[in-house]
Structure formats: C-alpha cells, structure tokens
Design a protein around this motif. Sequence first.
Motif, PDB file in Angstrom:
ATOM      1  N   THR A  78       0.827  -1.199   0.000  1.00 20.21           N
ATOM      2  CA  THR A  78       0.000   0.000   0.000  1.00 20.21           C
ATOM      3  C   THR A  78       0.863   1.252   0.000  1.00 20.21           C
ATOM      4  OG1 THR A  78      -1.734  -1.185   1.224  1.00 20.21           O
ATOM      5  CG2 THR A  78      -1.876   1.208   1.166  1.00 20.21           C
ATOM      6  N   MET A  79       0.382   2.245  -0.757  1.00 21.85           N
ATOM      7  CA  MET A  79       1.009   3.565  -0.782  1.00 21.85           C
ATOM      8  C   MET A  79       0.005   4.567  -0.245  1.00 21.85           C
ATOM      9  SD  MET A  79       2.317   5.779  -4.076  1.00 21.85           S
ATOM     10  CE  MET A  79       0.727   5.722  -4.862  1.00 21.85           C
ATOM     11  N   TYR A  80       0.515   5.643   0.320  1.00 22.45           N
ATOM     12  CA  TYR A  80      -0.358   6.637   0.933  1.00 22.45           C
ATOM     13  C   TYR A  80       0.006   8.040   0.442  1.00 22.45           C
ATOM     14  CZ  TYR A  80      -0.877   2.733   4.169  1.00 22.45           C
ATOM     15  OH  TYR A  80      -1.088   1.491   4.722  1.00 22.45           O
ATOM     16  N   LEU A  81      -0.974   8.937   0.532  1.00 21.64           N
ATOM     17  CA  LEU A  81      -0.732  10.359   0.324  1.00 21.64           C
ATOM     18  C   LEU A  81      -1.479  11.098   1.424  1.00 21.64           C
ATOM     19  CD1 LEU A  81       0.670  12.444  -1.538  1.00 21.64           C
ATOM     20  CD2 LEU A  81      -1.546  12.726  -2.673  1.00 21.64           C
ATOM     21  N   GLN A  82      -0.734  11.607   2.388  1.00 21.76           N
ATOM     22  CA  GLN A  82      -1.322  12.418   3.440  1.00 21.76           C
ATOM     23  C   GLN A  82      -1.387  13.853   2.947  1.00 21.76           C
ATOM     24  OE1 GLN A  82      -2.558  11.534   6.574  1.00 21.76           O
ATOM     25  NE2 GLN A  82      -3.256  13.672   6.612  1.00 21.76           N
ATOM     26  N   MET A  83      -2.585  14.402   2.912  1.00 22.51           N
ATOM     27  CA  MET A  83      -2.792  15.746   2.375  1.00 22.51           C
ATOM     28  C   MET A  83      -3.317  16.641   3.487  1.00 22.51           C
ATOM     29  SD  MET A  83      -4.447  14.831  -1.348  1.00 22.51           S
ATOM     30  CE  MET A  83      -5.996  14.276  -0.661  1.00 22.51           C
ATOM     31  N   ASN A  84      -2.531  17.622   3.845  1.00 26.70           N
ATOM     32  CA  ASN A  84      -2.896  18.584   4.889  1.00 26.70           C
ATOM     33  C   ASN A  84      -3.048  19.973   4.287  1.00 26.70           C
ATOM     34  OD1 ASN A  84      -2.623  16.500   6.827  1.00 26.70           O
ATOM     35  ND2 ASN A  84      -0.452  16.982   7.093  1.00 26.70           N
ATOM     36  N   SER A  85      -3.684  20.848   5.036  1.00 31.26           N
ATOM     37  CA  SER A  85      -3.867  22.245   4.599  1.00 31.26           C
ATOM     38  C   SER A  85      -4.406  22.308   3.179  1.00 31.26           C
ATOM     39  CB  SER A  85      -2.540  23.003   4.705  1.00 31.26           C
ATOM     40  OG  SER A  85      -2.053  22.975   6.029  1.00 31.26           O
ATOM     41  N   LEU A  86      -5.428  21.532   2.918  1.00 28.26           N
ATOM     42  CA  LEU A  86      -5.970  21.449   1.568  1.00 28.26           C
ATOM     43  C   LEU A  86      -6.554  22.774   1.111  1.00 28.26           C
ATOM     44  CD1 LEU A  86      -7.452  17.882   1.818  1.00 28.26           C
ATOM     45  CD2 LEU A  86      -5.902  18.661   0.022  1.00 28.26           C
ATOM     46  N   LYS A  87      -6.412  23.020  -0.183  1.00 32.51           N
ATOM     47  CA  LYS A  87      -6.883  24.242  -0.815  1.00 32.51           C
ATOM     48  C   LYS A  87      -7.888  23.883  -1.911  1.00 32.51           C
ATOM     49  CE  LYS A  87      -2.277  26.307  -0.251  1.00 32.51           C
ATOM     50  NZ  LYS A  87      -1.145  26.946  -0.972  1.00 32.51           N
ATOM     51  N   PRO A  88      -8.782  24.807  -2.260  1.00 36.87           N
ATOM     52  CA  PRO A  88      -9.724  24.517  -3.349  1.00 36.87           C
ATOM     53  C   PRO A  88      -9.030  24.094  -4.645  1.00 36.87           C
ATOM     54  CG  PRO A  88     -10.444  26.450  -2.145  1.00 36.87           C
ATOM     55  CD  PRO A  88      -9.088  26.082  -1.592  1.00 36.87           C
ATOM     56  N   GLU A  89      -7.854  24.630  -4.897  1.00 34.88           N
ATOM     57  CA  GLU A  89      -7.131  24.265  -6.125  1.00 34.88           C
ATOM     58  C   GLU A  89      -6.572  22.847  -6.100  1.00 34.88           C
ATOM     59  OE1 GLU A  89      -6.668  26.992  -4.209  1.00 34.88           O
ATOM     60  OE2 GLU A  89      -4.533  27.547  -4.135  1.00 34.88           O
ATOM     61  N   ASP A  90      -6.682  22.168  -4.970  1.00 31.38           N
ATOM     62  CA  ASP A  90      -6.295  20.756  -4.912  1.00 31.38           C
ATOM     63  C   ASP A  90      -7.419  19.843  -5.404  1.00 31.38           C
ATOM     64  OD1 ASP A  90      -4.708  21.487  -1.798  1.00 31.38           O
ATOM     65  OD2 ASP A  90      -3.720  21.165  -3.736  1.00 31.38           O
TER      66      ASP A  90
END
Length: 124
Positions: A78-90
Amino acid sequence: QVQLVESGGGLVQAGGSLRLSCAASGRPFSSYAMGWFRQAPGKEREFVAAINWSGGFTRYVDSVKERFTISRDNAKNTMYLQMNSLKPEDTAVYYCAADPSGIVRVQATLYTYWGQGTQVTVSS
C-alpha cells in the motif's frame, strides 16, 4: 501485471486533511516506484508526488510541498498520500500509478499501471 485501487477521497473544507491510499495486488509491489497524479476538470493530468521502490526517496510538485506527504508500506502493498492544509485548487481526481523501473520519475507516460482514481473536492 499490477492492479491498483485508490481510496480515501471525499469532500473536505479548505484547511482540512485527507489521507489517500493505493492498494496494489499482482506482481511484487516492493520493486516498483509509485506515484500520485491528479487531473482537474478541463486540465491535463499533473504529477503530484512519487516515491522510489524502498521509500527512501521522494519527490513533490512545488505546489504541494510542505503540505502533502507520500509514503509506502511494502509489507501491506500500500502507498499513501497524506494531504494537509488542503486548498480549493487541490480539487481533482487523484490517481495512483506504478513504474516498474523502481526509480522516481515525474512523467505520467513512464508509469505502466494506473488505478481508476478517487475524487478529492475541497470547498472554500
């Protein structure tokens, strides 16, 4: 042959966090480099992050540095992507991809296997 399945997408407010997962099955996951790409409506698919076969080297697009973290657990395939401080452009469909070379590369055309994608929507 490698099969990839993404999960963890959803709707989140700006400033929030999500953790995407990419589960792999098939040939040895641990020998492949893995990447995350995203595609927003009307835009081309964009490189987000990649990690080499061992997890010892990573690379990010400038727009997500200091906010996103890519990681992998070879024991769990398994691979992961932790995404913090998300923005509308994400906001985009996020795809995971596997590259048999084992090394980090940013060009989508160099990745052999792709998942179906998971939608991430960030509201303002």
